[in-house]
Design a protein around this motif. Structure first.
Motif, PDB file in Angstrom:
ATOM      1  N   ARG A  36       0.614  -0.732   0.229  1.00  0.00           N
ATOM      2  CA  ARG A  36       0.374   0.095  -0.169  1.00  0.00           C
ATOM      3  C   ARG A  36       0.759   1.646  -0.570  1.00  0.00           C
ATOM      4  NH1 ARG A  36      -3.512  -1.652   4.768  1.00  0.00           N
ATOM      5  NH2 ARG A  36      -1.917  -3.112   4.847  1.00  0.00           N
ATOM      6  N   ASN A  39      -0.348  -2.930  -8.524  1.00  0.00           N
ATOM      7  CA  ASN A  39      -0.108  -2.408  -7.352  1.00  0.00           C
ATOM      8  C   ASN A  39      -1.720  -2.427  -6.732  1.00  0.00           C
ATOM      9  OD1 ASN A  39       2.497  -2.983  -6.647  1.00  0.00           O
ATOM     10  ND2 ASN A  39       3.174  -0.741  -7.899  1.00  0.00           N
ATOM     11  N   ALA A  40      -1.511  -1.702  -7.228  1.00  0.00           N
ATOM     12  CA  ALA A  40      -3.590  -1.397  -7.185  1.00  0.00           C
ATOM     13  C   ALA A  40      -3.539  -2.885  -6.507  1.00  0.00           C
ATOM     14  CB  ALA A  40      -4.446  -0.583  -7.498  1.00  0.00           C
ATOM     15  N   LEU A  74       1.734   6.283  -7.263  1.00  0.00           N
ATOM     16  CA  LEU A  74       1.095   6.913  -7.710  1.00  0.00           C
ATOM     17  C   LEU A  74       1.169   8.724  -7.668  1.00  0.00           C
ATOM     18  CD1 LEU A  74      -2.796   5.269  -7.067  1.00  0.00           C
ATOM     19  CD2 LEU A  74      -1.952   5.778  -9.378  1.00  0.00           C
ATOM     20  N   TYR A  80      -1.584  -1.219 -11.827  1.00  0.00           N
ATOM     21  CA  TYR A  80      -2.866  -2.219 -12.389  1.00  0.00           C
ATOM     22  C   TYR A  80      -2.298  -2.740 -11.289  1.00  0.00           C
ATOM     23  CZ  TYR A  80      -5.675  -6.455 -12.535  1.00  0.00           C
ATOM     24  OH  TYR A  80      -7.122  -7.403 -12.799  1.00  0.00           O
ATOM     25  N   ALA A 100       1.815   1.382  -3.425  1.00  0.00           N
ATOM     26  CA  ALA A 100       0.862   1.625  -4.807  1.00  0.00           C
ATOM     27  C   ALA A 100       0.980   4.011  -4.316  1.00  0.00           C
ATOM     28  CB  ALA A 100      -0.336   1.373  -3.972  1.00  0.00           C
ATOM     29  N   ASN A 101       1.017   3.938  -3.242  1.00  0.00           N
ATOM     30  CA  ASN A 101       0.578   5.606  -2.901  1.00  0.00           C
ATOM     31  C   ASN A 101       2.158   6.546  -3.634  1.00  0.00           C
ATOM     32  OD1 ASN A 101       0.001   7.861  -1.579  1.00  0.00           O
ATOM     33  ND2 ASN A 101      -0.175   7.016   0.239  1.00  0.00           N
ATOM     34  N   ALA A 161      -2.233  -4.488  -3.167  1.00  0.00           N
ATOM     35  CA  ALA A 161      -2.453  -3.408  -2.234  1.00  0.00           C
ATOM     36  C   ALA A 161      -4.009  -3.305  -1.410  1.00  0.00           C
ATOM     37  CB  ALA A 161      -2.387  -1.601  -2.392  1.00  0.00           C
TER      38      ALA A 161
END
Length: 200
Positions: free
Chosen positions: A90, A146-147, A97, A144, A93-94, A150
């Motif tokens: 997570r 990583n999201a 982005l 995608y 992923a943060n 997460a």
């Protein structure tokens, strides 16, 4: 997701599942140094597993798109077992982005060697897809992936797998989607638009 600018040192410590915030503050001082250390710690472990998987695949002459995707993805899922904390994906992923430049700088083009090696092998394994499209799809799979991972990590952290992650086939099905993104033949629309850019 707020990125590093919108979070405090305590937010980062909590997101990383750390309990001893006083010692972390003492050793790292500011949130950038703390975040950098957390990124590198996890990346080092993931890279170690990825490289070992790829070495095995090459030694066994077993390089396929699916197998390389396994080397790319499964080490991230194994990290929580190795560290006892389900928070790293997570955080990445943060950062992917919201603070991509910081993430790249923290990895120093060193702790993502296994990731780059996976991508290079996938490019070789997809000769039927134009190189520009392969590169675009690899970026999409990363974002995608990583999201999605997460979300898996959050479910594990909460102890509630729910309908999405409880089936035995959940991870295999997720891998199917990664593979489909990469191997599918580009549509005529995509091919024509690719041709108009002069890239192939």
């Amino acid at each position: 997701m707020r990125g590093l600018e919108g979070v405090s040192v305590q937010d980062i410590i909590s997101a990383a599942g750390q309990r001893n915030s006083a010692s972390l503050r003492y050793y790292f001082g500011n949130k950038l140094e703390l975040a950098r250390e957390l990124v590198v710690d996890g990346a080092r472990l993931i890279d170690e597993i990825r490289q070992a998987r790829l070495d095995r695949l090459e030694a066994e002459d077993a390089l396929t798109v699916r197998a390389v995707l396994g080397a790319l993805t499964l080490p991230m899922l194994e990290l929580a077992d190795r560290t006892g904390q389900a928070t790293y994906i997570r955080m990445i992923a943060n950062l992917q982005l919201n603070d991509r430049a910081f993430l790249r700088e923290a990895l120093e083009n060193k702790w993502n060697q296994g990731y780059q090696r996976c991508n290079d092998l996938l490019r070789e394994l997809l000769p039927h897809v134009p190189s520009a499209i392969v590169d675009h799809r690899l970026s999409l799979v990363s974002i995608y992936g990583n999201a999605a991972l997460a979300a898996w990590e959050a479910s594990r952290d909460s102890g509630e797998a729910g309908r999405l992650w409880s089936p035995d086939y959940a991870i295999a099905s997720l891998m199917d989607t990664f593979e489909s993104i990469l191997v599918s033949k580009p549509s005529e629309e995509t091919q024509s638009l690719l041709g108009s850019t002069g890239r192939g």
